[in-house]
Write a protein that holds these residues in place. Sequence first.
Motif, PDB file in Angstrom:
ATOM      1  N   GLY A   1       0.811  -1.208   0.000  1.00  0.00           N
ATOM      2  CA  GLY A   1       0.000   0.000   0.000  1.00  0.00           C
ATOM      3  C   GLY A   1       0.848   1.263   0.000  1.00  0.00           C
ATOM      4  N   ALA A   2       0.260   2.329  -0.496  1.00  0.00           N
ATOM      5  CA  ALA A   2       0.997   3.588  -0.633  1.00  0.00           C
ATOM      6  C   ALA A   2       1.521   4.094   0.714  1.00  0.00           C
ATOM      7  CB  ALA A   2       0.108   4.643  -1.282  1.00  0.00           C
ATOM      8  N   THR A   3       0.700   4.007   1.748  1.00  0.00           N
ATOM      9  CA  THR A   3       1.136   4.511   3.053  1.00  0.00           C
ATOM     10  C   THR A   3       2.347   3.725   3.553  1.00  0.00           C
ATOM     11  OG1 THR A   3      -1.101   5.237   3.613  1.00  0.00           O
ATOM     12  CG2 THR A   3       0.436   4.927   5.434  1.00  0.00           C
ATOM     13  N   THR A   4       2.297   2.402   3.445  1.00  0.00           N
ATOM     14  CA  THR A   4       3.435   1.580   3.864  1.00  0.00           C
ATOM     15  C   THR A   4       4.662   1.885   3.023  1.00  0.00           C
ATOM     16  OG1 THR A   4       1.951  -0.179   4.579  1.00  0.00           O
ATOM     17  CG2 THR A   4       4.247  -0.780   4.192  1.00  0.00           C
ATOM     18  N   TYR A   5       4.449   2.005   1.717  1.00  0.00           N
ATOM     19  CA  TYR A   5       5.547   2.268   0.782  1.00  0.00           C
ATOM     20  C   TYR A   5       6.287   3.551   1.172  1.00  0.00           C
ATOM     21  CZ  TYR A   5       7.853   3.110  -3.735  1.00  0.00           C
ATOM     22  OH  TYR A   5       8.779   3.343  -4.721  1.00  0.00           O
ATOM     23  N   PHE A   6       5.537   4.636   1.362  1.00  0.00           N
ATOM     24  CA  PHE A   6       6.196   5.915   1.629  1.00  0.00           C
ATOM     25  C   PHE A   6       6.717   6.017   3.063  1.00  0.00           C
ATOM     26  CE2 PHE A   6       3.802   7.106  -2.227  1.00  0.00           C
ATOM     27  CZ  PHE A   6       4.864   7.621  -2.962  1.00  0.00           C
ATOM     28  N   ASN A   7       6.123   5.275   3.984  1.00  0.00           N
ATOM     29  CA  ASN A   7       6.690   5.234   5.338  1.00  0.00           C
ATOM     30  C   ASN A   7       8.058   4.561   5.321  1.00  0.00           C
ATOM     31  OD1 ASN A   7       5.025   5.969   8.040  1.00  0.00           O
ATOM     32  ND2 ASN A   7       3.616   5.692   6.325  1.00  0.00           N
ATOM     33  N   ARG A   8       8.176   3.491   4.566  1.00  0.00           N
ATOM     34  CA  ARG A   8       9.488   2.823   4.460  1.00  0.00           C
ATOM     35  C   ARG A   8      10.493   3.720   3.763  1.00  0.00           C
ATOM     36  NH1 ARG A   8       7.999  -3.456   2.758  1.00  0.00           N
ATOM     37  NH2 ARG A   8       6.713  -3.928   4.598  1.00  0.00           N
ATOM     38  N   LEU A   9      10.050   4.411   2.716  1.00  0.00           N
ATOM     39  CA  LEU A   9      10.951   5.308   1.995  1.00  0.00           C
ATOM     40  C   LEU A   9      11.426   6.434   2.903  1.00  0.00           C
ATOM     41  CD1 LEU A   9      12.345   6.269  -0.576  1.00  0.00           C
ATOM     42  CD2 LEU A   9      10.174   7.351  -1.271  1.00  0.00           C
ATOM     43  N   ALA A  10      10.516   7.012   3.684  1.00  0.00           N
ATOM     44  CA  ALA A  10      10.884   8.098   4.588  1.00  0.00           C
ATOM     45  C   ALA A  10      11.852   7.621   5.664  1.00  0.00           C
ATOM     46  CB  ALA A  10       9.636   8.692   5.229  1.00  0.00           C
ATOM     47  N   GLN A  11      11.694   6.398   6.140  1.00  0.00           N
ATOM     48  CA  GLN A  11      12.627   5.854   7.123  1.00  0.00           C
ATOM     49  C   GLN A  11      14.040   5.794   6.537  1.00  0.00           C
ATOM     50  OE1 GLN A  11      10.838   2.119   8.143  1.00  0.00           O
ATOM     51  NE2 GLN A  11       9.376   3.029   9.579  1.00  0.00           N
ATOM     52  N   ARG A  12      14.128   5.441   5.259  1.00  0.00           N
ATOM     53  CA  ARG A  12      15.445   5.371   4.617  1.00  0.00           C
ATOM     54  C   ARG A  12      16.032   6.769   4.431  1.00  0.00           C
ATOM     55  NH1 ARG A  12      15.354   0.522   0.063  1.00  0.00           N
ATOM     56  NH2 ARG A  12      14.610  -1.117   1.458  1.00  0.00           N
ATOM     57  N   VAL A  13      15.188   7.725   4.091  1.00  0.00           N
ATOM     58  CA  VAL A  13      15.677   9.100   3.947  1.00  0.00           C
ATOM     59  C   VAL A  13      16.197   9.607   5.293  1.00  0.00           C
ATOM     60  CG1 VAL A  13      15.009  11.478   3.447  1.00  0.00           C
ATOM     61  CG2 VAL A  13      14.160   9.618   1.998  1.00  0.00           C
ATOM     62  N   THR A  14      15.448   9.351   6.357  1.00  0.00           N
ATOM     63  CA  THR A  14      15.876   9.774   7.686  1.00  0.00           C
ATOM     64  C   THR A  14      17.204   9.121   8.064  1.00  0.00           C
ATOM     65  OG1 THR A  14      13.599  10.137   8.424  1.00  0.00           O
ATOM     66  CG2 THR A  14      15.254   9.794  10.137  1.00  0.00           C
ATOM     67  N   ALA A  15      17.326   7.832   7.774  1.00  0.00           N
ATOM     68  CA  ALA A  15      18.576   7.121   8.087  1.00  0.00           C
ATOM     69  C   ALA A  15      19.755   7.730   7.344  1.00  0.00           C
ATOM     70  CB  ALA A  15      18.426   5.645   7.751  1.00  0.00           C
ATOM     71  N   ALA A  16      19.528   8.118   6.087  1.00  0.00           N
ATOM     72  CA  ALA A  16      20.612   8.714   5.304  1.00  0.00           C
ATOM     73  C   ALA A  16      21.001  10.084   5.857  1.00  0.00           C
ATOM     74  CB  ALA A  16      20.193   8.832   3.840  1.00  0.00           C
ATOM     75  N   LEU A  17      20.012  10.859   6.276  1.00  0.00           N
ATOM     76  CA  LEU A  17      20.297  12.199   6.789  1.00  0.00           C
ATOM     77  C   LEU A  17      20.970  12.173   8.156  1.00  0.00           C
ATOM     78  CD1 LEU A  17      16.987  14.052   5.815  1.00  0.00           C
ATOM     79  CD2 LEU A  17      19.243  14.419   4.810  1.00  0.00           C
TER      80      LEU A  17
END
Length: 372
Positions: free
Chosen positions: A50-66
Amino acid sequence: EHGTVPGSELAVLALGRLGGHALTHASDLDLIYLFTGDFRAESNGRRPIGATTYFNRLAQRVTAALSVQTASGPLYEVDTRLRPSGNQGPLVVSFDSFARYQREEAWTWEHMALARARPVFGSQDAQATLARIVSDTLHRPRDASGVIADAVKMRGDIARHKPPAGPFDVKLVDGGLVDCEFVIHVLQLIHHVGFETRIRRAASELAAAGLLSPEIQHAHMLLTRMLVTQRLVSPQSTEPPDRSKALVARSCRQPDWPALVEALKAPGKTTWVALHANHPDELTPAAAAACARILDAGIPMVSQSVLLKGVNDEPAVLETLMRRFVELRIKPYYLHHGDLARGTSHFRTSIAEGQDIVDALRGHLSGLCQPH
C-alpha cells in the motif's frame, strides 16, 4: 521488488530553523514527510504494498541517510514530531490527510510552527500544492483571544518542561528567542500579516504594519547572534569561558563582554499583556477615539487589543491595572506562564516609564468597552 506507486511521489516540508533559512551547525532538521495521490493505491512491483506503507518505508530510509553516523557524530538529528498527531501518527501522510488534519484537528501551536514551513523536496507541482495547503491553513479566520490563550499554555508548558540553563540561555530565558518568536507567530496568525518563513522578514512586515515594535526586531537579531556563537563556545548555554567572551561580543556586534551583558539586559524587563474587550463589536466612536489616544501615547495596538508595556519589578503597577481591567470586563492574557507580576519579558523599561504608560492608560481605558 516493490516498484513505484503510480501517480504518487514523496514530498518533504521543512519547519523550524531549516524552514526559516536559519540552520546552524547545531540545528535539528524539523521535517514532515508527505506523499501525493491516493493513500489507497498500491505499488506496481512484484510484491505490491500500500501507498502509506511504501512511503513510510521510503521516509525511514531518507531519515537514516540524513542522520548517518560520521567520525564527528550524526550528520543531522532529524525531528519528525511536528507531523500530524506527532509520535502517535504515521511517519508519512497523504496531502489530503495533512490538509484535513490542519483544518480539523491541529492545535494552535502546530499552526504557529507552520508559519516557518516551506516545501524542500518534491516536484514543482507537488511543492506548489503543499505550499497552498500551508497558506490556506495560515490564512483561515481565528479568534484572537483563543490564539493568545493557546500560546500562553504552550509557553508555560515549555517553561515547565525545559527551563533555561541560566541567564545566558538566550533561547529559553524570559524575553528570549522563544518569547520573541511566539509574539511574532501570534501576530501572524491573528492578523494574517508577515507570513514569511524568515523570522527577520516576518518581523519587518509586522513592524511596517504597525503591529510590532522595531525593538523586537533588534532584540531578535542580537539574541540570534548570541545563540549561534554560544552553541560553538558554550554548548550548554552557560556563561562562556573567559577566553571566548571577546569573540562572543564581537559576533554580537558589541565592543566587549560587559557591553554585551548590558545589551542582553534590554530584552527581559517589560511585560507585554494582550487585552481583549469582551464585546469588541460594541465599541463606540468614543472607544475608537480612546484607541487613537492610546496609540498617541506610544502603546501599540493589535486590532481591538492593546500590547501594554508594564513593569516586572513593580507588582503594584500591574495589580492596579488588573483590577481596572476586571472592572471594565477586559480579560488580560499573558504571553507566558507565571504570576501577575511576571508575564513575558521583552524589553527593559524604567519604573518611571512604565508608570507613565500606566497613567496614560488609566485615563482612556474606560472607552474601550461598555461595562456590564
